[in-house]
Design an enzyme around this catalytic site. Structure first.
Site, PDB file in Angstrom:
ATOM      1  N   ARG A 149       0.825  -1.212   0.000  1.00  0.00           N
ATOM      2  CA  ARG A 149       0.000   0.000   0.000  1.00  0.00           C
ATOM      3  C   ARG A 149       0.858   1.259   0.000  1.00  0.00           C
ATOM      4  O   ARG A 149       0.410   2.313  -0.465  1.00  0.00           O
ATOM      5  CB  ARG A 149      -0.959   0.005   1.197  1.00  0.00           C
ATOM      6  N   CYS A 201      18.385  33.743  19.689  1.00  0.00           N
ATOM      7  CA  CYS A 201      18.207  32.466  20.379  1.00  0.00           C
ATOM      8  C   CYS A 201      19.555  31.970  20.886  1.00  0.00           C
ATOM      9  O   CYS A 201      20.532  31.898  20.113  1.00  0.00           O
ATOM     10  CB  CYS A 201      17.596  31.440  19.443  1.00  0.00           C
ATOM     11  N   CYS A 249       0.667  14.702  33.237  1.00  0.00           N
ATOM     12  CA  CYS A 249      -0.524  13.858  33.166  1.00  0.00           C
ATOM     13  C   CYS A 249      -0.907  13.311  34.538  1.00  0.00           C
ATOM     14  O   CYS A 249      -2.089  13.154  34.841  1.00  0.00           O
ATOM     15  CB  CYS A 249      -0.275  12.697  32.203  1.00  0.00           C
ATOM     16  N   ALA A 282      12.949  19.937  30.722  1.00  0.00           N
ATOM     17  CA  ALA A 282      14.415  19.906  30.715  1.00  0.00           C
ATOM     18  C   ALA A 282      14.942  18.968  29.634  1.00  0.00           C
ATOM     19  O   ALA A 282      15.898  19.290  28.915  1.00  0.00           O
ATOM     20  CB  ALA A 282      14.937  19.492  32.085  1.00  0.00           C
TER      21      ALA A 282
END
Length: 251
Positions: free
Chosen positions: A11, A246, A186, A130
């Site tokens: 596929r 940055c 969570c 982090a």
């Protein structure tokens, strides 16, 4: 490609944007998935089923009963097992042709840099700020493409950072270090189970697009933050630019 591979990936082979050449690129690719939890689970399953040649799962946690609501790479019998090892065993049953390496420690420092250096594409599926920043710094340093995903409560987000290209922003440009010192987790705020599947599957899709080189060159996903509201079935897309100041990728 072997006859059974031609059938298994038929596929994909039918897609003009992939074909035999694209599938061979997938088979030769090395992908690092940092985090084998809610996002890393669907990402790993789709990448393995798609025939990625080598997957490295990095996670320092063990499978907990509370994980099984959304971390579909793991089974009830794997509770107490290192997530990276549990994931490796499950992927072996899904596609034995895929070489899976399990890193059972939290990647940091030289170990993180080495793992990223050995990969072609990196998926940030972790759950702490982090580690996300450390992954980004290493990807910028080594010029590795990074697919970052996040999911909390009913909100998900996705962004692609390809530092092989000049002038593209990095994760730090979007989320400067120190802006979110204690992000929600969570375990304390909850997460809608299918949301992690949606974002993790999108991370796998973006990784495959980077590997094959389809679509992304015509309509770059770089410098775009995609946000999904699973509670109201809404998608939002925002553009962001590289920050010349940055501290990670700036001038």
């Amino acid at each position: 490609m072997r006859d059974d591979e031609l059938l298994r990936y038929s596929r994909h082979l039918l897609l003009d944007e992939i074909g035999v050449e694209g599938q061979q690129r997938i088979r030769a690719a090395r992908v690092l998935i940092v985090g084998a939890g809610g996002l890393g689970s669907p990402a790993a399953l789709y990448l393995a089923s798609a025939g990625v040649g080598q997957l490295t799962l990095a996670d320092g946690d063990e499978v907990d009963l509370s994980n099984l609501q959304r971390q579909i790479l793991h089974r009830a019998g794997s509770v107490g097992t290192a997530k990276a090892l549990s994931g490796k065993a499950e992927l072996a049953t899904l596609n034995p042709d895929v070489v899976v390496a399990a890193l059972t420690q939290r990647l940091q420092g030289e170990a993180l840099t080495s793992a990223i250096a050995a990969a072609d594409v990196i998926l940030d599926c972790c759950d702490n700020f982090a580690t996300r920043q450390a992954i980004n710094r290493a990807c910028v340093q080594l010029k590795k493409p990074l697919v970052s995903g996040a999911a909390i409560r009913f909100s998900g987000q996705l962004a692609v950072f390809d530092l092989r290209r000049d002038g593209v922003p990095c994760y730090e440009c979007l989320f400067p270090d120190g802006d979110e010192v204690d992000p929600p987790r969570c375990a304390t705020t909850g997460v809608f189970a299918p949301l992690t599947g949606v974002i993790g599957a999108l991370q796998a899709a973006e990784a495959l697009r980077l590997i094959v080189g389809c679509g992304a060159s015509a309509e770059p996903g770089f410098g775009r933050l995609l946000r999904y509201d699973a509670l109201n079935l809404e998608w939002k897309s925002s553009r962001f630019a590289r920050d010349p100041h940055c501290p990670v990728c700036g001038d």
